[in-house]
Design an enzyme around this catalytic site. Sequence first.
Site, PDB file in Angstrom:
ATOM      1  N   TYR A   1       0.857  -1.188   0.000  1.00 26.58           N
ATOM      2  CA  TYR A   1       0.000   0.000   0.000  1.00 26.58           C
ATOM      3  C   TYR A   1       0.891   1.235   0.000  1.00 26.58           C
ATOM      4  O   TYR A   1       1.900   1.268  -0.687  1.00 26.58           O
ATOM      5  CB  TYR A   1      -0.975  -0.058   1.186  1.00 26.58           C
TER       6      TYR A   1
ATOM      7  N   LYS B   1     -20.662 -20.223  -8.396  1.00 29.06           N
ATOM      8  CA  LYS B   1     -20.048 -20.080  -9.721  1.00 29.06           C
ATOM      9  C   LYS B   1     -18.580 -19.686  -9.576  1.00 29.06           C
ATOM     10  O   LYS B   1     -17.705 -20.192 -10.291  1.00 29.06           O
ATOM     11  CB  LYS B   1     -20.802 -19.017 -10.519  1.00 29.06           C
TER      12      LYS B   1
ATOM     13  N   GLU C   1     -24.998 -14.070 -15.503  1.00 34.02           N
ATOM     14  CA  GLU C   1     -25.585 -15.267 -14.924  1.00 34.02           C
ATOM     15  C   GLU C   1     -27.015 -14.995 -14.474  1.00 34.02           C
ATOM     16  O   GLU C   1     -27.308 -13.943 -13.879  1.00 34.02           O
ATOM     17  CB  GLU C   1     -24.746 -15.713 -13.717  1.00 34.02           C
ATOM     18  N   ASP C   2     -27.910 -15.940 -14.755  1.00 30.15           N
ATOM     19  CA  ASP C   2     -29.262 -15.953 -14.193  1.00 30.15           C
ATOM     20  C   ASP C   2     -30.017 -14.641 -14.404  1.00 30.15           C
ATOM     21  O   ASP C   2     -30.609 -14.080 -13.474  1.00 30.15           O
ATOM     22  CB  ASP C   2     -29.202 -16.302 -12.698  1.00 30.15           C
TER      23      ASP C   2
ATOM     24  N   ALA D   1     -38.373 -22.235 -25.484  1.00 27.59           N
ATOM     25  CA  ALA D   1     -38.027 -21.057 -26.287  1.00 27.59           C
ATOM     26  C   ALA D   1     -37.368 -19.985 -25.422  1.00 27.59           C
ATOM     27  O   ALA D   1     -37.403 -18.812 -25.738  1.00 27.59           O
ATOM     28  CB  ALA D   1     -39.277 -20.495 -26.962  1.00 27.59           C
ATOM     29  N   GLY D   2     -36.742 -20.418 -24.314  1.00 29.36           N
ATOM     30  CA  GLY D   2     -36.033 -19.497 -23.449  1.00 29.36           C
ATOM     31  C   GLY D   2     -34.620 -19.256 -23.929  1.00 29.36           C
ATOM     32  O   GLY D   2     -34.239 -19.624 -25.048  1.00 29.36           O
TER      33      GLY D   2
ATOM     34  N   ASN E   1     -34.093 -29.444 -15.700  1.00 27.09           N
ATOM     35  CA  ASN E   1     -33.612 -29.806 -14.365  1.00 27.09           C
ATOM     36  C   ASN E   1     -34.603 -29.366 -13.293  1.00 27.09           C
ATOM     37  O   ASN E   1     -35.208 -28.303 -13.436  1.00 27.09           O
ATOM     38  CB  ASN E   1     -32.251 -29.135 -14.100  1.00 27.09           C
TER      39      ASN E   1
ATOM     40  N   ASN F   1     -22.591 -27.419 -17.573  1.00 32.92           N
ATOM     41  CA  ASN F   1     -21.897 -26.235 -18.074  1.00 32.92           C
ATOM     42  C   ASN F   1     -20.477 -26.091 -17.541  1.00 32.92           C
ATOM     43  O   ASN F   1     -19.669 -25.361 -18.119  1.00 32.92           O
ATOM     44  CB  ASN F   1     -22.691 -24.972 -17.730  1.00 32.92           C
TER      45      ASN F   1
END
Length: 756
Positions: free
Chosen positions: A40, A95, A137-138, A196-197, A287, A319
């Site tokens: 620092y 993740k 994500e999500d 269709a997502g 899932n 994934n």
Amino acid sequence: MAIKIRREDALNYHTQGSPGKIEVIPTKPLSSQMDLALAYSPGVAEPCKEIEADVENVYKYTAKGNLIGVITNGTAVLGLGDIGPEASKPVMEGKGVLFKKFAGIDVFDIEINEKDPKKLIEIIRSLEPTFGGINLEDIKAPECFEIEQELKKQMNIPVMHDDQHGTAIISGAALLNALEIVEKDITKIKLVVNGAGASAVSCTRFYMSLGVKRENLVMCDKEGAIRNDRPELDDIKKEFSTSRDIHTLSDALKDADVFLGLSAGNIVNQDQIKLMAPNPIVFALANPDPEIPYELAIEAREDLIMATGRSDHPNQVNNVLGFPYIFRGALDVRATAINEEMKLAAAKAIAKLAKEPVPDIVNKAYGESKLGFGRIYLIPKPLDPRLITTIAPAVAKAAMESGVAKFPIKDWDAYELELQERIGIDQRLMSVVIARAKKDPKRVVFAEADNRKILKAAQIIKDEKIGIPILLGNREKILSLIQDNSLDLSNVTIIDPLEEKEMVQKFTSILFEKRQRKGMSISEASRLVTQRNYFGALMVETGAVDAFISGLTRDYPKTILPSLHSIGVKKGVKRVAGMYIMNTDKGPFFFADATVNLDPTAEELVEIIGLTAEAVKFFNMEPRIAILSYSNFGSAQGDIPTKTAKATALAKAKYPDLIIEGEMQANVAINEEIQRDMYPFSKLIGKKANTLIFPDLSSGNIAYKLLSELGNAEAIGPILLGMNKPVHILQLGSSIREIVNMVAIAVVDAQTNDSI
């Protein structure tokens, strides 16, 4: 089988110790005032000025180049839906753990309380100075498409929405391999997509980039087939609408070759599966419950190939096979984007890896005996350690070839070593040995070729060109095992000692001449040479082969004796010794003697030290030797301290150029801080010990086995020291990887032997 998770277990897991799953760990020493001043103020000003002068220096002086932002607004979390940013944090931390575990990538998870796509885009875009890449994500559809598209336009670092592309890449690899198995042309197959997502749309687009024709696909949603005459279709659904006379999922499945489900569980029945074309491919990826249960689908069609998202069924589309390694490759070339070429490269690399022999470590991890490419093994398993060195380089090369790499890789061998080190697989030492072996492969005879592990190792040795395997044993049994395990060893030499009358006669004469004054008769020699350990050793002795490998199924003493009788020790060597290489998270350590000498004298320890030092140099490392005891420099009395103190003095006199210290306790030997505080005279201060000499076989054997089991260290060995020609004895029950490592060592040993 499926792992059953109890609510209490999950909650306890996340609360035990520090809450959550991740923490920040300094990468630089912070033990002194000087360290703090460098980390620092005032020292930190210097890298700041360097970065101000050239912004690319941020990759040199900070963690940006290995830092990913895992970012969400919590609007589509797993199967939980819009649960908010705070509730999404455990998933984002998870993740981050996967990024670190599988690719050595550091992560900050960022949960943003913003649903407006334009505002979210602006927030994420402003974070570019912090991160080397962004993993979205999500985030719910259709906003996720706009958000990713705009960020890719506006940012100069790689951005990928894994919910879209991860499943596409992994299932795309599975599709390529499944079509190869059923011998169908991807340009001619009929594809039905249910859902269709975000994932369904991205998978369909990706399959089209792999070769699926637009006119051959039908997409369905909860209302049935998406037709172009349906009112109020959004732009994305219009992209996949059909004008064919298809209205329901059953209509679509008639004569279809491939079904891709990214929708909801238990919405497809056996009758619908029976409508499909011969050798149908069903990817039921909903899932936790697939669109049709695995058992029902298999029962409906014996010719079916199936994948799900579940770990308790074959062909899990996970994934984690993709995103860690895709970002790894992108970061390592400082890619400005993750483009279509990089995604295609990842899918093809995954597909190719599934066709390679499966490492024994993977079989063990999944409780399998012989995983191999086929209908129930389309893609690699998530715990396959080869994923990082297969996918990341493929992605990096694609980035370079497509013009988005700012920092191209020049030395791919060095890059592979770097990848292995990043995830704690300290294979650097063995990687160097394997690279050396490949430069001049030698003939290696396997005495136990009627063993599945040996044959799988021989396949790897042959395919990787590490050596030239020669298989010793009953010909019919070996050929049967090769066929049963679907191996390609057709060009490998098989030798059955019982068929080789001339060699047996020759070897009998040689063995009798060597042992006739040691009590061996000619008839005894004739009987022994037909035994594989004698026959193989005599092949080395006569130059018929270059190296000998045995010991997988027999005790060490019984295995080594034929080689001692047939080949003997090097000139000037009175006894052989055994050494293990222990690959740890602190680097490799060399342990001797843990296999041969039961209770060596001080003088015998000196000889073991000399043999071990030469072996360490063989691996291009400087031996820094600690002679171990339960005493530190005379602090305790007893036979062992007396013996090891004497051995230390004798060894220092005999090998004045070596770094030798002792006698000392094991923890002191590897802890320089203790040495500085308590034993400042130690020659190992500033020269970390890497070679540990044990006072007897018992202590050495116990130490390496405990470290293997409790310390998560990989043991390579035992490496036999002092033999006149390359003979290496495997540890009883060695894994395939351990066998391959030992063969590589034997090949390099043979190369060295040739040059003497």
